[in-house]
Design an enzyme around this catalytic site. Structure first.
Site, PDB file in Angstrom:
ATOM      1  N   GLN A 179       0.787  -1.229   0.000  1.00  0.00           N
ATOM      2  CA  GLN A 179       0.000   0.000   0.000  1.00  0.00           C
ATOM      3  C   GLN A 179       0.822   1.283   0.000  1.00  0.00           C
ATOM      4  O   GLN A 179       0.451   2.256  -0.644  1.00  0.00           O
ATOM      5  CB  GLN A 179      -0.933  -0.001   1.213  1.00  0.00           C
ATOM      6  CG  GLN A 179      -1.998   1.064   1.202  1.00  0.00           C
ATOM      7  CD  GLN A 179      -3.138   0.707   2.124  1.00  0.00           C
ATOM      8  OE1 GLN A 179      -4.046  -0.012   1.743  1.00  0.00           O
ATOM      9  NE2 GLN A 179      -3.087   1.194   3.347  1.00  0.00           N
ATOM     10  N   GLU A 221      -3.073   9.481  -1.077  1.00  0.00           N
ATOM     11  CA  GLU A 221      -2.256  10.174  -0.081  1.00  0.00           C
ATOM     12  C   GLU A 221      -1.174  11.053  -0.697  1.00  0.00           C
ATOM     13  O   GLU A 221      -0.238  11.470  -0.023  1.00  0.00           O
ATOM     14  CB  GLU A 221      -1.659   9.156   0.890  1.00  0.00           C
ATOM     15  CG  GLU A 221      -2.750   8.431   1.670  1.00  0.00           C
ATOM     16  CD  GLU A 221      -2.217   7.418   2.658  1.00  0.00           C
ATOM     17  OE1 GLU A 221      -0.987   7.200   2.678  1.00  0.00           O
ATOM     18  OE2 GLU A 221      -3.025   6.843   3.403  1.00  0.00           O
ATOM     19  N   ASP A 258       4.322   0.170   4.214  1.00  0.00           N
ATOM     20  CA  ASP A 258       3.048  -0.280   4.774  1.00  0.00           C
ATOM     21  C   ASP A 258       2.515  -1.310   3.796  1.00  0.00           C
ATOM     22  O   ASP A 258       2.020  -0.968   2.725  1.00  0.00           O
ATOM     23  CB  ASP A 258       2.061   0.876   4.932  1.00  0.00           C
ATOM     24  CG  ASP A 258       0.695   0.401   5.435  1.00  0.00           C
ATOM     25  OD1 ASP A 258       0.562  -0.802   5.746  1.00  0.00           O
ATOM     26  OD2 ASP A 258      -0.233   1.229   5.511  1.00  0.00           O
ATOM     27  N   LYS A 364      -4.100   6.063  15.143  1.00  0.00           N
ATOM     28  CA  LYS A 364      -5.098   6.754  14.326  1.00  0.00           C
ATOM     29  C   LYS A 364      -6.288   7.105  15.213  1.00  0.00           C
ATOM     30  O   LYS A 364      -6.971   6.217  15.724  1.00  0.00           O
ATOM     31  CB  LYS A 364      -5.558   5.878  13.161  1.00  0.00           C
ATOM     32  CG  LYS A 364      -4.485   5.592  12.126  1.00  0.00           C
ATOM     33  CD  LYS A 364      -4.994   4.600  11.084  1.00  0.00           C
ATOM     34  CE  LYS A 364      -3.970   4.365   9.985  1.00  0.00           C
ATOM     35  NZ  LYS A 364      -4.409   3.290   9.047  1.00  0.00           N
TER      36      LYS A 364
END
Length: 475
Positions: A179, A221, A258, A364
């Site tokens: 990712q 992102e 990640d 998070k």
């Protein structure tokens, strides 16, 4: 919520109004925004982020369903704030962050915050915190540190950023199954220098991709999303970009991954299938399928070839034994971060600590839904000598709360996207402002942020092609 003795009509920190509305995140989907106003006129505004690849154990993000916004509306969560939460905290002292958070958890009454919605509860939690900080005329990071988390000491540690320069997985429509491929400016001495290095590497990578005829489209992102054949190809391009920018691999700039392995784990096959690469015809199904042991070996090989100092979600979120094996094998030199496994949940993080499943936890806010529980999770990690990485979500907003949170708790690391897209840059600009405000009280640790590793950021065995003009480490 019961009023306390410290609250009176003359108390300037008394909550006067709570108002929520539907705003939009960086993907154009609705999200919850909330404004809390105190008796002295101080206002706190918050906007909640949202993830694309989410852990099974995350607190519930309440959505409307139906046809509007493809089911992504948040009017239910907004109404829960305006009609159920807000009226019950009017008149309460806004500095009672823990009590307010605990009251909302109790009001919801479910383990996953499914009744009111974690997005509703978090919006209020953040807005209350920001309003109180403004009323006391304190920077948000200082208020969180001194008044909420009760952090001791005068210095603040600025986080080393993990900048997502190549996007894949659920964050991009390309052929890469991992990712995020990130750079970390570990050789910098200040946040300003770190972001200079990051910007230069980012733009060098863009030039390199164009020169090699790859597209330079962006993922969720802000990183590039080219169609690449493998993780190695991505890491090779990043290595070359670092050298082209004039920096030394490992010494100046290290890498982080990640994998988001839960996204390509097949429960049916009990194996990891690089399904995007298989679908694109890059790999056969046989070669694109790995057992837990094979994936661990593959990740270990990558750390030997490249200056990888951090791997997040290298295995499926429920593969506790696999994570233990991965940590045991490479955890002394590589930060092994648990995201989907822990979901910023104090109980799950404590379980991970007891098993030594990883040596780091991703943080998070919206995974757990309150500032109080988020701080608890960070403290559990620190007590275990783990690192904690404060993180954004792929569906972000211009709210830079996490930048202040990372500084307030001196987590030492932040993951908040690439050097493009204003919702990502907002966090970096906030960190620059904090650094200027703190002056000599601001500490940027660089590679020392990996305090629980023995030999982080080692020089890679595999070197990229040399730059046309000899690259030197920039000071």
């Amino acid at each position: 919520m019961a009023k306390t003795n410290s609250t009176s009509k003359n108390n300037k920190l008394e909550i006067k109004s709570v108002f929520a509305y539907q705003a939009f995140d960086s993907r154009g989907f609705p999200t919850v925004a909330c404004e809390v106003v105190l008796n002295d006129g101080s206002k706190g505004l918050s906007m909640v982020s949202s993830g694309a690849s989410t852990g099974e154990k995350e607190a519930l993000e309440l959505r409307d369903g139906g046809t509007k916004y493809h089911g992504k509306g948040v009017t239910k969560a907004v109404n829960n704030i305006n009609k159920k939460i807000g009226p019950k905290i009017l008149g309460v002292d806004a500095t009672l962050q823990t009590q307010i958070d605990e009251f909302m958890i109790e009001l919801d009454g479910t383990k996953t915050k499914a009744k009111l919605g974690a997005n509703a509860i978090l919006a209020v939690s953040m807005a209350v915190c920001r309003a109180a900080a403004k009323s006391l005329n304190l920077p948000l990071y200082q208020y969180i540190a001194k008044k909420v988390a009760k952090v001791k000491g005068a210095d603040f540690i600025l986080p080393v950023p993990m900048l997502n320069v190549i996007n894949g997985g659920a964050h991009a429509d390309n052929t890469i199954d991992f990712q995020e491929f990130m750079i970390m400016p570990v050789g910098a001495k200040t946040m300003a220098k770190a972001l200079q290095m990051a910007s230069e590497v980012f733009h060098s990578l863009q030039k390199l991709l164009k020169a090699k005829k790859f597209n330079t489209n962006k993922g969720d992102e802000g990183g590039f999303a080219p169609n690449l054949k493998s993780a190695e190809e991505a890491l090779d391009l990043m290595s070359q970009a670092v050298v082209d920018a004039g920096y030394a691999l490992g010494k100046d700039v290290a890498f982080a991954l990640d994998c988001a392995a839960s996204e390509f784990y097949s429960k049916e096959k009990q194996a990891y299938v690089f399904k995007k690469a298989v679908k694109a015809g890059i790999l056969s199904e046989e070669k694109g399928t790995k057992t837990t042991e094979q994936l661990i070996s593959y990740l270990e090989d990558l750390t030997k070839k490249y200056p990888i100092v951090s791997i997040e979600d290298g295995l499926d979120e429920n593969d506790w034994k696999g994570m233990e094996s991965l940590t045991k094998k490479i955890g002394k030199k590589v930060q092994i971060v648990g995201d989907d496994t822990y979901c910023t949940n104090p109980e799950l993080t404590s379980k991970g600590v007891s098993l030594s499943a990883t040596n780091s936890v991703l943080i998070k806010l919206n995974q757990i839904g309150t500032l109080t529980e988020t701080i608890q999770t960070i403290n559990i990690a620190k007590k275990a000598n783990w690192t904690a990485v404060v993180s954004h979500r792929s569906g972000e907003t211009e709210d830079a709360f996490i930048a202040d949170l990372a500084v307030a708790l001196s987590t030492g690391q932040i993951k908040t996207g690439s050097m493009s897209r204003s919702e990502r840059i907002a966090k970096y600009n906030r960190l620059l402002a904090i650094e200027m405000q703190l002056g000599n009280k601001a500490k940027y640790l660089g590679s020392k942020t990996f305090y629980n590793l023995s030999t982080p950021a080692a020089t890679p065995k595999k070197s990229p092609a040399k730059k046309t003009t000899k690259a030197k480490s920039k000071k």
